[in-house]
Design a protein around this motif. Structure first.
Motif, PDB file in Angstrom:
ATOM      1  N   LYS A 115       0.823  -1.198   0.000  1.00 21.59           N
ATOM      2  CA  LYS A 115       0.000   0.000   0.000  1.00 21.59           C
ATOM      3  C   LYS A 115       0.859   1.251   0.000  1.00 21.59           C
ATOM      4  N   ALA A 116       0.418   2.236  -0.804  1.00 21.58           N
ATOM      5  CA  ALA A 116       1.169   3.486  -0.900  1.00 21.58           C
ATOM      6  C   ALA A 116       0.951   4.376   0.300  1.00 21.58           C
ATOM      7  N   GLU A 117      -0.097   4.134   1.081  1.00 20.88           N
ATOM      8  CA  GLU A 117      -0.438   5.043   2.176  1.00 20.88           C
ATOM      9  C   GLU A 117       0.493   4.914   3.376  1.00 20.88           C
ATOM     10  N   GLU A 118       1.323   3.873   3.402  1.00 17.78           N
ATOM     11  CA  GLU A 118       2.093   3.620   4.608  1.00 17.78           C
ATOM     12  C   GLU A 118       2.998   4.776   5.003  1.00 17.78           C
ATOM     13  N   ALA A 119       3.561   5.485   4.010  1.00 14.98           N
ATOM     14  CA  ALA A 119       4.424   6.613   4.335  1.00 14.98           C
ATOM     15  C   ALA A 119       3.734   7.933   4.104  1.00 14.98           C
ATOM     16  N   GLU A 120       2.660   7.904   3.295  1.00 17.70           N
ATOM     17  CA  GLU A 120       2.012   9.156   2.960  1.00 17.70           C
ATOM     18  C   GLU A 120       1.167   9.678   4.116  1.00 17.70           C
ATOM     19  N   GLU A 121       0.744   8.789   5.002  1.00 12.82           N
ATOM     20  CA  GLU A 121      -0.105   9.225   6.091  1.00 12.82           C
ATOM     21  C   GLU A 121       0.601  10.202   7.016  1.00 12.82           C
ATOM     22  N   SER A 122       1.953  10.179   7.044  1.00 11.62           N
ATOM     23  CA  SER A 122       2.705  11.061   7.915  1.00 11.62           C
ATOM     24  C   SER A 122       2.988  12.404   7.284  1.00 11.62           C
ATOM     25  N   GLU A 123       2.587  12.582   6.015  1.00 10.19           N
ATOM     26  CA  GLU A 123       2.844  13.850   5.343  1.00 10.19           C
ATOM     27  C   GLU A 123       1.982  14.951   5.948  1.00 10.19           C
ATOM     28  N   THR A 124       2.565  16.120   6.189  1.00 10.34           N
ATOM     29  CA  THR A 124       1.821  17.270   6.662  1.00 10.34           C
ATOM     30  C   THR A 124       2.137  18.451   5.788  1.00 10.34           C
ATOM     31  N   VAL A 125       1.205  19.357   5.685  1.00 12.88           N
ATOM     32  CA  VAL A 125       1.395  20.561   4.880  1.00 12.88           C
ATOM     33  C   VAL A 125       1.611  21.729   5.824  1.00 12.88           C
ATOM     34  N   SER A 126       2.777  22.350   5.757  1.00 10.87           N
ATOM     35  CA  SER A 126       3.056  23.509   6.590  1.00 10.87           C
ATOM     36  C   SER A 126       2.964  24.764   5.748  1.00 10.87           C
ATOM     37  N   GLY A 127       2.985  25.891   6.391  1.00 11.07           N
ATOM     38  CA  GLY A 127       2.855  27.162   5.681  1.00 11.07           C
ATOM     39  C   GLY A 127       4.128  27.548   4.968  1.00 11.07           C
ATOM     40  N   PRO A 128       4.069  28.532   4.107  1.00  9.24           N
ATOM     41  CA  PRO A 128       5.248  29.021   3.404  1.00  9.24           C
ATOM     42  C   PRO A 128       6.311  29.494   4.381  1.00  9.24           C
ATOM     43  N   SER A 129       7.563  29.297   4.015  1.00 12.18           N
ATOM     44  CA  SER A 129       8.651  29.571   4.933  1.00 12.18           C
ATOM     45  C   SER A 129       8.846  31.055   5.190  1.00 12.18           C
ATOM     46  N   THR A 130       8.438  31.922   4.275  1.00 12.01           N
ATOM     47  CA  THR A 130       8.713  33.354   4.407  1.00 12.01           C
ATOM     48  C   THR A 130       7.571  34.130   5.042  1.00 12.01           C
ATOM     49  N   GLY A 131       6.506  33.459   5.470  1.00 13.36           N
ATOM     50  CA  GLY A 131       5.384  34.181   6.064  1.00 13.36           C
ATOM     51  C   GLY A 131       4.568  34.900   5.014  1.00 13.36           C
ATOM     52  N   ALA A 132       3.630  35.703   5.509  1.00  6.40           N
ATOM     53  CA  ALA A 132       2.704  36.374   4.598  1.00  6.40           C
ATOM     54  C   ALA A 132       3.220  37.768   4.244  1.00  6.40           C
ATOM     55  N   GLU A 133       4.304  37.860   3.509  1.00  6.59           N
ATOM     56  CA  GLU A 133       4.800  39.153   3.063  1.00  6.59           C
ATOM     57  C   GLU A 133       3.841  39.754   2.043  1.00  6.59           C
ATOM     58  N   ARG A 134       3.781  41.093   2.010  1.00  8.80           N
ATOM     59  CA  ARG A 134       2.862  41.785   1.111  1.00  8.80           C
ATOM     60  C   ARG A 134       3.605  42.828   0.292  1.00  8.80           C
ATOM     61  N   LEU A 135       3.094  43.062  -0.911  1.00 12.50           N
ATOM     62  CA  LEU A 135       3.633  44.104  -1.781  1.00 12.50           C
ATOM     63  C   LEU A 135       2.746  45.340  -1.627  1.00 12.50           C
ATOM     64  N   PRO A 136       3.301  46.463  -1.161  1.00  7.93           N
ATOM     65  CA  PRO A 136       2.463  47.645  -0.927  1.00  7.93           C
ATOM     66  C   PRO A 136       1.802  48.137  -2.213  1.00  7.93           C
ATOM     67  N   LEU A 137       0.495  48.329  -2.153  1.00  8.89           N
ATOM     68  CA  LEU A 137      -0.253  48.886  -3.271  1.00  8.89           C
ATOM     69  C   LEU A 137      -1.270  49.884  -2.724  1.00  8.89           C
ATOM     70  N   GLY A 138      -1.445  50.982  -3.441  1.00  7.03           N
ATOM     71  CA  GLY A 138      -2.475  51.944  -3.066  1.00  7.03           C
ATOM     72  C   GLY A 138      -3.853  51.379  -3.331  1.00  7.03           C
ATOM     73  N   ASP A 139      -4.866  52.020  -2.732  1.00  8.95           N
ATOM     74  CA  ASP A 139      -6.230  51.525  -2.881  1.00  8.95           C
ATOM     75  C   ASP A 139      -6.674  51.470  -4.336  1.00  8.95           C
ATOM     76  N   SER A 140      -6.194  52.390  -5.145  1.00  7.39           N
ATOM     77  CA  SER A 140      -6.611  52.442  -6.555  1.00  7.39           C
ATOM     78  C   SER A 140      -5.590  51.798  -7.480  1.00  7.39           C
ATOM     79  N   GLU A 141      -4.503  51.263  -6.911  1.00  5.80           N
ATOM     80  CA  GLU A 141      -3.455  50.668  -7.738  1.00  5.80           C
ATOM     81  C   GLU A 141      -3.715  49.176  -7.956  1.00  5.80           C
ATOM     82  N   THR A 142      -3.259  48.719  -9.088  1.00  5.16           N
ATOM     83  CA  THR A 142      -3.279  47.290  -9.371  1.00  5.16           C
ATOM     84  C   THR A 142      -1.935  46.921  -9.978  1.00  5.16           C
TER      85      THR A 142
END
Length: 334
Positions: A152-179
């Protein structure tokens, strides 16, 4: 995202991939040596439609090509099965494919040798369609046995976990009317080279054992050889990926599905079991090379990755646009 530790080797899966090529090589050598004095110098090596010979080669050239194909099958799929240990589902599939191709190829090579025995004119050689049917039946039986043997393929896959991106939630500054929009072309050297090798193997098998068993390799290899890269775009539509040479097929992950974006280093074999569009429990994406990649944590909890340069900028822009989209939907009650 931290890299997954190397998984323990499942020796059964490696054996499923490499034992059939070894046995096929032995069967081909034994058959060739036992029939050598009964084979014509000019052998029929390709049986066309209707079961009649339409391709010819010398004994030595035929044997060298046949053994080369089988050795290549064992080396390629054995190595892939060994390397792809952190994605057991893919590993299992690769092992079974390698063994099944060897069974099919070995059977047809032996059948061609037997068909050439005791003939004086190679052009009179025929190969009944029943032989091809038996070859595919033997391959199907081995595929089923190999699949069960791999476990069975699940034997090792069951331990897989998904963590968040390593750099955190960085943002690119944009004005309210900018795209803003971001786009880059991500190239791949592995896929075109692999596709060319697969297509070449298909051509060799086509000329030596027949075009029917070669068809899967040709269908797989030709498109892969043309897949030279992808255009990755981050904008108000989310993440969009298209082939760099054509506008389709198009893959899109809309902003409303993106909870947070970051970037991380991706190893195609270790993290996803290969190159191209990849999917495993908890993660999917377009993986064309090793290195930097956009890593988007989706609202479902899974991860979507795209390997591309300057992924940090794309991720920061996506975070800004995704937050703006959430605020807009909240304001409108959407």
């Amino acid at each position: 995202m931290p890299q997954s530790p190397a998984a323990p080797l499942n020796a059964r899966r490696v054996l499923v991939a490499v034992v059939p090529p070894v046995l096929a090589i032995g069967a081909v050598l034994v058959t060739f040596l036992s029939l050598r004095d009964r084979l014509p110098d000019r052998m029929a090596v390709h049986i066309g439609s209707g079961g009649h010979a339409d391709g010819f080669s010398g004994q030595g050239a035929f044997l060298a090509t046949a053994l080369g194909v089988l050795i290549g099958d064992g080396a390629l799929f054995g190595a892939l099965t060994y390397w792809i240990r952190t994605t057991p589902g893919v590993q299992r599939t690769i092992a079974v494919i390698g063994g099944t191709v060897a069974v099919l190829t070995g059977w047809l090579i032996v059948a061609v040798l037997l068909a050439n025995s005791d003939v004086t004119d190679a052009s009179s050689v025929t190969l009944p369609g029943a032989q091809a049917a038996l070859a595919f039946a033997a391959a199907a039986v081995y595929a089923a046995i190999g699949w069960l043997t791999c476990g069975k393929a699940e034997e090792a896959e069951e331990s897989e976990t998904v963590s968040g991106p390593s750099t955190g939630a960085e943002r690119l500054p944009l004005g309210d009317s900018e795209t803003a929009g971001w786009t880059r072309v991500a190239g791949s050297r592995v896929l075109p080279a692999t596709g060319a090798l697969v297509a070449a193997a298909g051509i060799v098998i086509g000329f030596t054992t027949g075009w029917l068993p070669a068809l899967p390799l040709l269908i797989t290899g030709a498109p892969m050889a043309l897949l030279t890269g992808a255009r990755v775009t981050a904008d108000r539509r989310g993440i969009t990926v298209t082939p760099s040479l054509t506008p389709w097929p198009r893959l899109n992950v809309p902003l409303e599905r993106i909870a947070e974006a970051g970037h991380r280093t991706v190893n195609p074999v270790r993290d996803f079991g290969g190159w191209g569009y990849r999917a495993r429990p908890g993660a999917s994406g377009i993986v064309l090379r090793s290195g930097d990649a956009i890593s988007a944590r989706l609202t479902t909890g899974s991860e979507f990755v795209v390997t591309v340069d300057d992924a940090a900028t794309a991720a920061a822009l996506l975070n800004t646009l995704a937050e703006r989209e959430r605020e807009r939907r909240t304001a409108t009650g959407g």
